[in-house]
Design a protein around this motif. Structure first.
Motif, mmCIF file in Angstrom:
data_model
loop_
_atom_site.group_PDB
_atom_site.id
_atom_site.type_symbol
_atom_site.label_atom_id
_atom_site.label_comp_id
_atom_site.label_asym_id
_atom_site.label_seq_id
_atom_site.Cartn_x
_atom_site.Cartn_y
_atom_site.Cartn_z
ATOM 1 N N LEU A 483 -9.588 -17.344 -17.421
ATOM 2 C CA LEU A 483 -8.288 -17.563 -17.271
ATOM 3 C C LEU A 483 -7.727 -18.732 -18.261
ATOM 4 C CD1 LEU A 483 -7.779 -17.196 -13.250
ATOM 5 C CD2 LEU A 483 -7.203 -15.330 -15.191
ATOM 6 N N LYS A 484 -8.491 -19.849 -18.172
ATOM 7 C CA LYS A 484 -7.932 -20.737 -19.144
ATOM 8 C C LYS A 484 -7.966 -20.281 -20.698
ATOM 9 C CE LYS A 484 -8.277 -25.407 -20.379
ATOM 10 N NZ LYS A 484 -9.146 -26.429 -20.846
ATOM 11 N N ALA A 485 -9.104 -19.574 -21.065
ATOM 12 C CA ALA A 485 -9.054 -19.210 -22.539
ATOM 13 C C ALA A 485 -7.922 -18.300 -22.783
ATOM 14 C CB ALA A 485 -10.429 -18.583 -22.726
ATOM 15 N N LEU A 486 -7.675 -17.138 -21.769
ATOM 16 C CA LEU A 486 -6.697 -16.309 -22.070
ATOM 17 C C LEU A 486 -5.203 -16.798 -21.826
ATOM 18 C CD1 LEU A 486 -7.951 -13.029 -19.975
ATOM 19 C CD2 LEU A 486 -7.530 -13.231 -22.454
ATOM 20 N N SER A 487 -5.148 -18.077 -21.597
ATOM 21 C CA SER A 487 -3.836 -18.627 -21.440
ATOM 22 C C SER A 487 -3.278 -19.118 -22.659
ATOM 23 C CB SER A 487 -3.808 -19.630 -20.171
ATOM 24 O OG SER A 487 -4.327 -20.683 -20.679
ATOM 25 N N HIS A 488 -4.193 -19.204 -23.547
ATOM 26 C CA HIS A 488 -3.893 -19.578 -24.989
ATOM 27 C C HIS A 488 -2.997 -18.754 -25.823
ATOM 28 C CE1 HIS A 488 -3.835 -20.846 -29.401
ATOM 29 N NE2 HIS A 488 -4.257 -22.227 -28.567
ATOM 30 N N PRO A 489 -1.764 -18.803 -26.229
ATOM 31 C CA PRO A 489 -0.830 -17.962 -26.682
ATOM 32 C C PRO A 489 -1.534 -17.123 -27.918
ATOM 33 C CG PRO A 489 0.144 -20.335 -26.635
ATOM 34 C CD PRO A 489 -1.155 -20.444 -26.380
ATOM 35 N N LYS A 490 -2.548 -17.507 -28.498
ATOM 36 C CA LYS A 490 -3.022 -16.754 -29.409
ATOM 37 C C LYS A 490 -4.276 -15.750 -28.936
ATOM 38 C CE LYS A 490 -1.017 -17.253 -33.328
ATOM 39 N NZ LYS A 490 -1.325 -17.895 -34.813
ATOM 40 N N ALA A 491 -4.573 -16.205 -27.843
ATOM 41 C CA ALA A 491 -5.521 -15.346 -27.125
ATOM 42 C C ALA A 491 -5.143 -14.040 -26.589
ATOM 43 C CB ALA A 491 -6.390 -16.123 -26.178
ATOM 44 N N LYS A 492 -5.442 -12.648 -27.114
ATOM 45 C CA LYS A 492 -4.606 -11.779 -26.691
ATOM 46 C C LYS A 492 -5.618 -10.527 -25.929
ATOM 47 C CE LYS A 492 -0.730 -12.566 -28.687
ATOM 48 N NZ LYS A 492 0.538 -12.711 -27.867
ATOM 49 N N ILE A 493 -6.827 -10.864 -26.569
ATOM 50 C CA ILE A 493 -7.767 -9.682 -26.059
ATOM 51 C C ILE A 493 -9.275 -10.548 -25.138
ATOM 52 C CG2 ILE A 493 -9.325 -7.838 -26.527
ATOM 53 C CD1 ILE A 493 -7.354 -7.415 -28.850
ATOM 54 N N LEU A 494 -9.779 -10.029 -24.416
ATOM 55 C CA LEU A 494 -10.769 -10.585 -23.792
ATOM 56 C C LEU A 494 -11.964 -9.509 -24.103
ATOM 57 C CD1 LEU A 494 -12.699 -12.466 -22.030
ATOM 58 C CD2 LEU A 494 -12.022 -10.976 -19.983
ATOM 59 N N ALA A 495 -12.741 -9.885 -25.075
ATOM 60 C CA ALA A 495 -13.760 -9.031 -25.511
ATOM 61 C C ALA A 495 -14.986 -8.855 -24.356
ATOM 62 C CB ALA A 495 -14.536 -9.505 -26.967
ATOM 63 N N HIS A 496 -15.612 -7.520 -24.578
ATOM 64 C CA HIS A 496 -16.813 -7.185 -23.680
ATOM 65 C C HIS A 496 -16.721 -8.349 -22.297
ATOM 66 C CE1 HIS A 496 -18.709 -10.654 -25.835
ATOM 67 N NE2 HIS A 496 -18.666 -9.951 -27.036
ATOM 68 N N PRO A 497 -15.799 -7.892 -21.491
ATOM 69 C CA PRO A 497 -15.498 -8.821 -20.324
ATOM 70 C C PRO A 497 -16.555 -9.262 -19.312
ATOM 71 C CG PRO A 497 -13.828 -7.211 -20.651
ATOM 72 C CD PRO A 497 -14.816 -6.734 -21.553
ATOM 73 N N THR A 498 -17.587 -8.177 -19.113
ATOM 74 C CA THR A 498 -18.412 -8.654 -18.184
ATOM 75 C C THR A 498 -19.639 -9.277 -18.675
ATOM 76 O OG1 THR A 498 -19.774 -6.701 -18.156
ATOM 77 C CG2 THR A 498 -17.807 -6.459 -16.854
ATOM 78 N N GLY A 499 -19.846 -9.138 -20.096
ATOM 79 C CA GLY A 499 -20.986 -9.620 -20.571
ATOM 80 C C GLY A 499 -22.477 -8.997 -20.666
ATOM 81 N N ARG A 500 -22.383 -7.797 -19.721
ATOM 82 C CA ARG A 500 -23.584 -7.216 -19.477
ATOM 83 C C ARG A 500 -24.092 -6.336 -21.029
ATOM 84 N NH1 ARG A 500 -22.390 -1.028 -16.997
ATOM 85 N NH2 ARG A 500 -21.290 -0.073 -18.917
ATOM 86 N N LEU A 501 -25.521 -6.575 -20.959
ATOM 87 C CA LEU A 501 -26.128 -5.738 -22.047
ATOM 88 C C LEU A 501 -26.987 -4.551 -21.248
ATOM 89 C CD1 LEU A 501 -27.341 -8.378 -24.272
ATOM 90 C CD2 LEU A 501 -25.475 -6.883 -24.709
ATOM 91 N N LEU A 502 -26.728 -3.457 -21.457
ATOM 92 C CA LEU A 502 -27.154 -2.263 -20.724
ATOM 93 C C LEU A 502 -29.025 -2.632 -20.908
ATOM 94 C CD1 LEU A 502 -24.931 0.420 -21.851
ATOM 95 C CD2 LEU A 502 -25.376 -0.393 -19.430
ATOM 96 N N ASN A 503 -29.533 -2.246 -19.600
ATOM 97 C CA ASN A 503 -30.979 -2.293 -19.640
ATOM 98 C C ASN A 503 -31.398 -3.786 -19.783
ATOM 99 O OD1 ASN A 503 -31.466 0.388 -18.852
ATOM 100 N ND2 ASN A 503 -31.772 0.991 -21.095
ATOM 101 N N ARG A 504 -30.698 -4.736 -20.103
ATOM 102 C CA ARG A 504 -31.249 -5.955 -20.644
ATOM 103 C C ARG A 504 -30.492 -7.241 -19.800
ATOM 104 N NH1 ARG A 504 -30.461 -6.646 -27.019
ATOM 105 N NH2 ARG A 504 -30.390 -8.866 -26.151
ATOM 106 N N ARG A 505 -29.400 -7.130 -19.348
ATOM 107 C CA ARG A 505 -28.899 -8.520 -18.681
ATOM 108 C C ARG A 505 -27.613 -7.823 -17.945
ATOM 109 N NH1 ARG A 505 -26.661 -11.919 -23.383
ATOM 110 N NH2 ARG A 505 -24.598 -11.043 -22.860
ATOM 111 N N GLU A 506 -27.474 -8.410 -16.856
ATOM 112 C CA GLU A 506 -26.541 -8.028 -16.049
ATOM 113 C C GLU A 506 -25.365 -9.020 -16.471
ATOM 114 O OE1 GLU A 506 -26.323 -6.278 -12.708
ATOM 115 O OE2 GLU A 506 -28.223 -5.463 -13.516
ATOM 116 N N GLY A 507 -23.936 -8.401 -16.016
ATOM 117 C CA GLY A 507 -22.908 -9.278 -16.257
ATOM 118 C C GLY A 507 -22.833 -10.438 -15.522
ATOM 119 N N TYR A 508 -21.897 -11.494 -15.882
ATOM 120 C CA TYR A 508 -21.697 -12.714 -15.415
ATOM 121 C C TYR A 508 -20.986 -12.469 -13.791
ATOM 122 C CZ TYR A 508 -18.738 -12.781 -19.379
ATOM 123 O OH TYR A 508 -17.849 -12.131 -20.297
ATOM 124 N N GLU A 509 -20.866 -13.466 -13.106
ATOM 125 C CA GLU A 509 -20.017 -13.345 -11.903
ATOM 126 C C GLU A 509 -18.605 -13.562 -12.360
ATOM 127 O OE1 GLU A 509 -21.314 -13.100 -8.451
ATOM 128 O OE2 GLU A 509 -22.929 -12.059 -9.459
#
Length: 601
Positions: A483-509
């Motif tokens: 939320l803090k990162a997104l609140s910067h006026p220049k930040a428009k998009i949150l990329a790969h929001p869960t951080g998951r990698l299929l078969n390799r890594r669960e997303g973060y909480e």
DNA sequence: GCCGTTTTCGGCCCGACTGTTTTCAGTCG
């Protein structure tokens, strides 16, 4: 090692429920058959759930899983609290624990497993598979009543396969399934007797990962087509072969099931084996209420004396006969699509042709970043973007490495890139009719600040923010960080929001509710990252986000020019999440898009 | 044991393939 409370994964819970189901089938008793079905369904529901059952239980949401009713929910409550369930222990008592290991093998069900355990004296769960394998090798199985040398050989093959897959234990990425299926389809349509060939199952529903590949073939000459399939150079083994079905194992280790039907009932075949299973069960229950019985061959009237079936060449006719709109395969998960189809209320799903630009692209512009740089030049990428019919695209390399550069150096690099794009922009517009935005993908630091000096941000049209390290924060901390990162006026998009990698890594909480709310109110967009290993946001969250009025963007995160074509995988995810073009910001024409992003052009 | 657009009771998807005990049960999708 500290003795902690056991963590129950969905896989383990499902295995336990399946054991109970199997036990009911062996022991019998009142309603045992249907209890077994119920436990099996509950196991499937938990396996397919995108949340951990334990988490749902924590939140008191266990009853949200269709198939988990009051009784099983209560048992699971006991399981998560105490680590065991008295009722389960009773049901399982007297049966050899080994049989619940054996039922994991394809071709071995409860009855077979029980019989084998009894006859061979295998009791303990530990090494059960190994002991069965030894028994098969020694020819002991073929001497058991009801088994012959053929079943012995089959069991041996199944165990071997289970062990092989067990080590990998992975479903393949959709992109890989596409490749394997397409190669095979290219071979099949050369057969003169093949009228059409189509993917089925999770591949056709465009799920992020695919288990076995299923294909449908329309033909009037099934035997000749079967022979043609057997001659495919990639076939390693014929697993089974009948009049309308053949299963083969490819040299690559992948199993392919091919189903053959005459063209006049091909629509029923497609429908039946596209699934999902839950979708079909729901559909059949609905049909039953209308006195109709569905199968892969067509629709029968239950009361009619004649055995005649209505056949369907196309799926459209099939759904229409049931009074439903045709349901796109991506929606067939029994998540409300049948109800929507009854009222002509299905969404008009976003299509690849709706897309006007790609906003997450890494060029080879030398930015000395902390992560991978792209391999192709801006020039090459822009040309490809034009070929794809885009009105705009954005270069968003990773921010310069903070550890290797001073603030001053960082600003200089960003300034250099800004000047380069500035200089090229008008010729790209005038000659190629494409607008190039100057963006950047910026790391979100653990405290939520952006890994780029404020002065550098001034040179950019917008930034994509994303998390590339320190994944193990608590849910609360991670949510605050984003939320803090997104609140910067220049930040428009949150990329790969869960951080998951299929078969390799669960997303973060993360807590999605506040993030959805923040995005909706502040015109921030969540990315559907189309990179085949990510496909992130996942489809279920796409649906949740849209329901809450959040707008999304679909991007490729390309690091090479050919990866721009991966956008279709992002479309697949969006469609599975019920997204329409209006939900996706980069379907907008250039001017409206810029306005939505708050960028003056 | 689960579930509900005629239901809180009374049902519970349908058919292919396999192997064997050769007439069908077990398993799978």
């Amino acid at each position: 090692m500290k003795k902690g409370k056991k963590v129950w994964t969905n896989e383990e819970v499902a295995k336990l429920l399946r054991a109970v189901a199997a036990a009911y089938q062996i022991k019998g008793g009142k309603n045992a058959k249907f209890k077994a079905i119920a436990y099996d369904r509950a196991a499937t529901a938990i396996e397919h759930s995108t949340s951990e059952a334990k988490d749902l239980w924590d939140d008191g949401q266990l009853d949200q899983l269709s198939g988990v009713g009051p009784s099983i929910a209560q048992h699971l409550d006991e399981l998560f609290r105490t680590g065991r369930v008295k009722h389960f222990d009773e049901v399982l008592s007297g049966l050899p624990p080994a049989m619940f290991e054996l039922i994991q093998i394809k071709g071995i069900g409860p009855k077979t497993a029980f019989k084998l355990c009894q006859a061979l004296g295998i009791r303990k769960a530990k090494n059960a598979l190994k002991r069965l394998e030894e028994a098969a090798r020694d020819g002991e199985i073929s001497r058991v009543v009801g088994f012959g040398s053929d079943s012995e050989a089959k069991i041996l093959r199944s165990i071997k396969r289970f062990v092989q897959i067990g080590q990998k234990k992975k479903r393949m990425l959709l992109v890989k399934a596409d490749f394997i299926a397409q190669e095979l389809i290219d071979y099949l349509i050369q057969c003169p007797e093949v009228i059409s060939a189509d993917p089925l199952g999770s591949l056709r529903r465009r799920c992020a990962t695919v288990g076995d590949i299923d294909l449908a073939l329309a033909t009037d000459q099934p035997q000749r087509v079967i022979d043609w399939i057997k001659r495919y150079s990639e076939v390693k083994e014929i697993l089974r072969s009948g009049e309308r079905l053949i299963s083969v194992l490819l040299k690559s280790g992948h199993q392919i099931d091919l189903r053959l039907h005459p063209p006049d009932s091909y629509g029923s075949l497609l429908q039946h084996f596209t699934g999902s299973k839950q979708h079909n069960i729901h559909l059949r229950e609905l049909a039953l209420e209308q006195g109709l019985s569905l199968s892969e061959y067509g629709i029968k009237k239950l009361k009619a004396k004649s055995e005649k079936r209505k056949k369907f060449k196309s799926e459209k006719d099939f759904y229409q006969y049931l009074g439903l709109e045709w349901i796109p395969p991506e929606l067939r998960e029994d998540r409300g699509e049948i109800e929507a189809a009854m009222e002509n209320g299905l969404p008009t799903l976003v299509k690849l042709e709706d897309m006007r630009g790609d906003l997450h692209i890494h060029s080879s512009f030398h930015i000395e970043s902390s992560h991978d740089e792209g391999v192709d030049s801006m020039e090459t990428i822009v040309k490809r973007g034009v070929e794809l019919g885009y009105q705009y695209l954005a270069f968003t390399e990773h921010n310069p490495s903070r550890s290797r550069h001073t603030t001053r150096e960082t600003i200089a690099i960003i300034k250099r890139k800004a000047h380069y794009i500035e200089q090229k922009r008008s010729s790209w517009i005038n000659n190629l009719n494409i607008y190039v935005f100057n963006g950047l993908e910026v790391d979100i630091r653990p405290n939520g600040s952006l890994a780029l000096p404020e002065a550098a941000l001034d040179y950019l049209d917008f930034v994509i923010v994303s998390i590339h390290s320190i994944f193990d924060l608590s849910r609360r901390e991670m949510t605050a960080r984003i939320l803090k990162a997104l609140s910067h006026p220049k930040a428009k998009i949150l990329a790969h929001p869960t951080g998951r990698l299929l078969n390799r890594r669960e997303g973060y909480e993360v807590d999605w509710e506040p993030i959805f709310e923040f995005c909706r109110q502040n015109n921030k967009f969540l990315e559907i990252n189309a990179y085949p290993e990510r496909l992130d946001l996942p489809d279920v969250l796409v649906r949740e986000a849209i329901k809450r009025g959040v707008k999304l963007v679909i991007n490729t995160d390309s690091h090479a020019v050919e990866q721009l074509d991966y956008l279709r995988y992002g479309i697949d995810v969006a469609r599975r999440g019920w997204a329409e073009a209006k939900d996706i910001v980069n379907t907008l024409p250039l001017k409206e898009f810029a306005r939505a992003m708050g960028i003056e052009i």
